[in-house]
Design a protein around this motif. Structure first.
Motif, PDB file in Angstrom:
ATOM      1  N   GLU A  67      -9.666 -40.497  40.010  1.00  0.00           N
ATOM      2  CA  GLU A  67     -10.024 -39.959  41.323  1.00  0.00           C
ATOM      3  C   GLU A  67      -8.860 -40.075  42.308  1.00  0.00           C
ATOM      4  O   GLU A  67      -8.150 -41.087  42.337  1.00  0.00           O
ATOM      5  N   SER A  68      -8.672 -39.017  43.093  1.00  0.00           N
ATOM      6  CA  SER A  68      -7.662 -39.017  44.152  1.00  0.00           C
ATOM      7  C   SER A  68      -8.300 -38.633  45.483  1.00  0.00           C
ATOM      8  O   SER A  68      -9.139 -37.723  45.538  1.00  0.00           O
ATOM      9  N   LEU A  69      -7.900 -39.330  46.517  1.00  0.00           N
ATOM     10  CA  LEU A  69      -8.336 -39.021  47.882  1.00  0.00           C
ATOM     11  C   LEU A  69      -7.253 -38.178  48.545  1.00  0.00           C
ATOM     12  O   LEU A  69      -6.064 -38.515  48.474  1.00  0.00           O
ATOM     13  N   ILE A  70      -7.662 -37.094  49.200  1.00  0.00           N
ATOM     14  CA  ILE A  70      -6.725 -36.198  49.874  1.00  0.00           C
ATOM     15  C   ILE A  70      -6.976 -36.248  51.372  1.00  0.00           C
ATOM     16  O   ILE A  70      -8.110 -36.042  51.828  1.00  0.00           O
ATOM     17  N   LEU A  71      -5.931 -36.531  52.144  1.00  0.00           N
ATOM     18  CA  LEU A  71      -6.004 -36.495  53.599  1.00  0.00           C
ATOM     19  C   LEU A  71      -4.986 -35.490  54.116  1.00  0.00           C
ATOM     20  O   LEU A  71      -3.822 -35.493  53.677  1.00  0.00           O
TER      21      LEU A  71
ATOM     22  N   ASN B 258      -8.355 -28.557  58.052  1.00  0.00           N
ATOM     23  CA  ASN B 258      -9.468 -28.287  57.127  1.00  0.00           C
ATOM     24  C   ASN B 258      -9.208 -27.052  56.269  1.00  0.00           C
ATOM     25  O   ASN B 258      -9.656 -26.981  55.120  1.00  0.00           O
ATOM     26  N   VAL B 259      -8.461 -26.079  56.801  1.00  0.00           N
ATOM     27  CA  VAL B 259      -8.133 -24.887  56.020  1.00  0.00           C
ATOM     28  C   VAL B 259      -7.133 -25.237  54.911  1.00  0.00           C
ATOM     29  O   VAL B 259      -7.286 -24.811  53.758  1.00  0.00           O
ATOM     30  N   ILE B 260      -6.124 -26.024  55.264  1.00  0.00           N
ATOM     31  CA  ILE B 260      -5.139 -26.463  54.262  1.00  0.00           C
ATOM     32  C   ILE B 260      -5.820 -27.305  53.187  1.00  0.00           C
ATOM     33  O   ILE B 260      -5.547 -27.162  51.985  1.00  0.00           O
TER      34      ILE B 260
ATOM     35  N   GLY C 255     -14.081 -31.808  53.592  1.00  0.00           N
ATOM     36  CA  GLY C 255     -14.142 -31.009  54.813  1.00  0.00           C
ATOM     37  C   GLY C 255     -13.452 -31.741  55.942  1.00  0.00           C
ATOM     38  O   GLY C 255     -12.777 -32.755  55.740  1.00  0.00           O
ATOM     39  N   GLY C 256     -13.621 -31.218  57.148  1.00  0.00           N
ATOM     40  CA  GLY C 256     -13.004 -31.872  58.288  1.00  0.00           C
ATOM     41  C   GLY C 256     -12.873 -30.959  59.475  1.00  0.00           C
ATOM     42  O   GLY C 256     -13.618 -29.988  59.621  1.00  0.00           O
ATOM     43  N   SER C 257     -11.889 -31.231  60.328  1.00  0.00           N
ATOM     44  CA  SER C 257     -11.654 -30.487  61.557  1.00  0.00           C
ATOM     45  C   SER C 257     -10.240 -29.916  61.528  1.00  0.00           C
ATOM     46  O   SER C 257      -9.459 -30.226  60.617  1.00  0.00           O
ATOM     47  N   PRO C 258      -9.869 -29.112  62.534  1.00  0.00           N
ATOM     48  CA  PRO C 258      -8.482 -28.610  62.570  1.00  0.00           C
ATOM     49  C   PRO C 258      -7.446 -29.720  62.629  1.00  0.00           C
ATOM     50  O   PRO C 258      -6.321 -29.552  62.145  1.00  0.00           O
ATOM     51  N   ILE C 259      -7.828 -30.872  63.179  1.00  0.00           N
ATOM     52  CA  ILE C 259      -6.879 -31.975  63.327  1.00  0.00           C
ATOM     53  C   ILE C 259      -6.761 -32.815  62.069  1.00  0.00           C
ATOM     54  O   ILE C 259      -5.672 -33.241  61.684  1.00  0.00           O
ATOM     55  N   LEU C 260      -7.895 -33.039  61.385  1.00  0.00           N
ATOM     56  CA  LEU C 260      -7.889 -33.944  60.229  1.00  0.00           C
ATOM     57  C   LEU C 260      -8.904 -33.480  59.195  1.00  0.00           C
ATOM     58  O   LEU C 260     -10.052 -33.150  59.526  1.00  0.00           O
ATOM     59  N   GLY C 261      -8.499 -33.464  57.936  1.00  0.00           N
ATOM     60  CA  GLY C 261      -9.396 -33.135  56.829  1.00  0.00           C
ATOM     61  C   GLY C 261      -9.343 -34.203  55.768  1.00  0.00           C
ATOM     62  O   GLY C 261      -8.316 -34.867  55.568  1.00  0.00           O
ATOM     63  N   GLN C 262     -10.457 -34.396  55.062  1.00  0.00           N
ATOM     64  CA  GLN C 262     -10.514 -35.435  54.026  1.00  0.00           C
ATOM     65  C   GLN C 262     -11.348 -34.929  52.856  1.00  0.00           C
ATOM     66  O   GLN C 262     -12.427 -34.364  53.052  1.00  0.00           O
ATOM     67  N   GLY C 263     -10.860 -35.127  51.633  1.00  0.00           N
ATOM     68  CA  GLY C 263     -11.587 -34.677  50.463  1.00  0.00           C
ATOM     69  C   GLY C 263     -11.300 -35.540  49.253  1.00  0.00           C
ATOM     70  O   GLY C 263     -10.505 -36.487  49.310  1.00  0.00           O
ATOM     71  N   LYS C 264     -11.949 -35.170  48.128  1.00  0.00           N
ATOM     72  CA  LYS C 264     -11.827 -35.963  46.915  1.00  0.00           C
ATOM     73  C   LYS C 264     -11.640 -35.027  45.723  1.00  0.00           C
ATOM     74  O   LYS C 264     -12.302 -33.983  45.624  1.00  0.00           O
TER      75      LYS C 264
END
Length: 640
Positions: free
Chosen positions: A581-585, A601-603, A616-625
């Motif tokens: 598993e990898s966490l993406i920020l 969030n688009v990137i 998911g996230g916002s224009p400022i910060l996104g987080q996924g797995k």
């Protein structure tokens, strides 16, 4: 002041008279009941007092009194009624404090309930049955006030539905009784049963007797074979559970079988109904030998006598207003509920315990007195609300310090109790406390040993975590000293008491150390990664970095550092959580947000789609797995 307010109100004479009468009646009842040791609570007699206070407050509101006022009437009641009831004068401060406390709580309830009710009316334009019942049952908001406010706001209340829900609630409460109680107290077969059954357990642990009656699946039977059921003996040494004392257990032996007695309850005709598991066969014609477990009974006696001594000590240390409101004692421990309206200090707890031990060491004989109820009360015996007493009662007396009406079994001398240890005193709510305690040297010794092992295991766990993480910069000598002290404690009373204080202190110190250590580690990690260099693109700068096992808070702080250091930057951090598993920020500068393709969030979605991830996230910060491990070079290829 109250009179002036009332005279200024435009109420009709009948409303005023009714309110005056109800308030006067309720405050008089409250003063006498609380003086007798009954405090407002959420159940039984305490609930009745709470309802009286709240009803009086509601009628006060009808007179325009919008502040706590009942407590101000206590001195008036005591002045008038104290002419004949002198004991009221000693309780005036206590009664005033209790009523004032309850009034203040109810005014808070009224404020909360009013806001909720206004919201219901505003949303629905009416008050449905469920909302009215929730206000009443959950928040304690009187239905009378719901009706009154609804009328003022031209809204309707489903009163019929409310009353149905209230009736269902009461019915469910009644049905919540145990199956065995429902059997013994509600079965028509037992209600009309006239067979003889005499309890001889005060003087005998064993007897030869006849089986007078058998029951299986609520039907009378003549035999039980390798099964469970119920039976009644002509004479029985088995104590039936009542008055807070647990039932005896033991064995009933016949010619062709035997039975283990696991419970005994008193039926509607006062016969002792034995719940049994039969091996072989027992019949209603059998002559049997009934024997209780004598050691089991002895431990129960110690705890029952200990309960009486503890009750007396509570009244002596805390005040004569203390009154038992419930108790339970079996062979393992004793539990006592009592009325009291102030916090109990550690010093008072120690005084209570010391007093009981003093009485135990006094070797005072237990005196059993059979006399008329009125005579027992004149002797000073304590009788408890909710208990049913015959014309002739049984009084248990230990010297001049404890005398109570009681049908239970007791030690012959206080020395048999051996010892008493209070294991906890806790508040059950307004004006009600519960104390747990143990008696006998062996029981207390076993308890202290188990407690000490638990303390030392907890201490060792925290200390091992500390040892694994400590270094020269985060060492805490106090933690090491306390953990060492706890490891050397012995299973004795003084070490147990000291251990409780030490384990609490160690836990607090370890948590603070843990937080400080995490911050220290985070700072060190941040310093290690403050020199990353972004790749310069045509429209922006791109920083992609791979990490292993960092926490999200550290990663976000690191992102914030680079976002502040560079303009027009897109930051992508990949953190390997584990092998699968990898966490993406993803974070991006505000200067880039005019173009949606540079939103974080688009990137992030572009990366997640490429690797079948979620987030998911916002224009400022996104987080996924992503359910695989990837490298920074793999991510970089998406931006070529």
């Amino acid at each position: 002041m109250i009179l002036i307010i009332i005279l200024l109100m435009n109420h009709n004479k009948k409303t005023i008279n009714t309110a005056f009468k109800i308030i006067a009646d309720h405050i008089r009842c409250l003063v006498f009941a609380i003086s007798d040791g009954v405090f407002p609570s959420s159940k039984d007699r305490g609930y009745v007092l709470r309802r009286l206070i709240r009803r009086a407050v509601v009628y006060g509101q009808k007179l325009g009194i919008n502040e706590p006022f009942l407590f101000k009437l206590v001195p008036v009641i005591v002045k008038v009624m104290g002419v004949h009831y002198y004991e009221l004068h000693d309780k005036v401060d206590l009664v005033t404090t209790i009523i004032k406390s309850e009034e203040l709580k109810f005014w808070t309830t009224l404020s909360t309930g009013k806001q909720l009710l206004l919201q219901v009316i505003k949303t629905q334009k009416k008050v449905d049955a469920v909302s009215a019942f929730k206000l009443f049952d959950t928040y304690g908001y009187p239905i009378e006030l719901t009706l009154e406010m609804a009328q003022e706001m031209n809204a309707t209340v489903d009163l019929q539905g409310f009353e149905k829900l209230l009736a269902n609630s009461k019915d469910n409460t009644r049905k919540a009784r145990s199956h065995h109680q429902a059997l013994t107290f509600q079965s028509p077969l037992l209600t009309n049963l006239k067979v003889d059954s005499t309890f001889i357990g005060y003087t005998q642990d064993q007897t030869k007797t006849n089986i007078n009656f058998m029951l299986k699946d609520e039907k009378e039977v003549t035999k039980l074979t390798d099964e469970t059921g119920f039976l009644i003996l002509q004479e029985t040494p088995f104590y039936a559970e009542k008055g807070g004392q647990a039932a005896d257990d033991g064995v009933i032996k016949g010619v062709n079988g035997s039975a283990y007695v696991s419970d005994v309850q008193q039926g509607p005709q006062k016969q002792h109904i034995h719940q049994v598991t039969v091996t072989g066969t027992l019949t209603t014609t059998d002559l049997v030998v009934a024997s209780i477990d004598s050691n089991h009974r002895l431990d129960i006696r110690k705890n029952h006598s200990g309960t009486h001594l503890l009750h007396a000590a509570l009244r002596k240390v805390l005040g004569q207003h203390v009154m038992q409101s419930g108790s339970f004692n079996n062979y393992q421990y004793l539990r006592l509920d009592f009325s009291h309206y102030e916090n109990i200090t550690p010093e008072q707890q120690e005084q209570i315990e010391t007093q009981v031990i003093t009485w135990i060491k006094s070797k005072t004989e237990c005196e059993v007195i059979h006399c008329p109820y009125d005579e027992a009360i004149k002797l000073g015996a304590l009788a408890f609300f909710g208990e049913k007493y015959d014309k002739t009662v049984r009084v248990i007396k230990f010297g001049d310090f404890s005398i109570e009406l009681c049908g239970g079994t007791h030690c012959h001398n206080t020395k048999e109790v051996e010892q008493l240890l209070i294991t906890s005193i806790e508040s059950k709510g307004s004006g009600s406390y519960r104390v747990h305690a143990l008696t006998s040297h062996q029981t207390i010794s076993e308890y202290l040993s188990k407690q000490l092992l638990t303390m030392q295991a907890e201490s060792a766990n925290w200390f091992n975590q500390y040892q694994n993480l400590k270094n020269n910069t985060n060492q805490d000598l106090t933690i090491e000293s306390i953990a060492k002290t706890i490891s050397k404690l012995q299973p004795c009373l003084s070490d147990w008491r000291n251990g409780k204080l030490l384990i609490s202190e160690l836990q607090s110190l370890f948590k603070k150390w843990q937080i400080n250590n995490q911050e220290l580690q985070r700072t060190m990690v941040l310093k290690q990664h403050l020199n990353l260099v972004p790749v310069i693109k045509e429209q922006y700068q791109l920083l992609i970095a791979n990490f292993n096992g960092l926490d999200v808070k550290t990663l976000r702080e690191l992102m914030e550092h680079y976002r502040n250091q560079y303009q027009n930057i897109i930051i992508i951090f990949i953190n390997k959580n584990n092998e699968q598993e990898s966490l993406i920020l993803v974070a991006s500068s505000k200067e880039l947000h005019s173009n949606k393709q540079y939103h974080s969030n688009v990137i992030l979605q572009k990366i997640l789609q490429a690797y079948d991830g979620k987030g998911g996230g916002s224009p400022i910060l996104g987080q996924g797995k992503i359910n695989k491990t990837i490298t920074d070079n793999e991510i970089m290829l998406l931006f070529v």
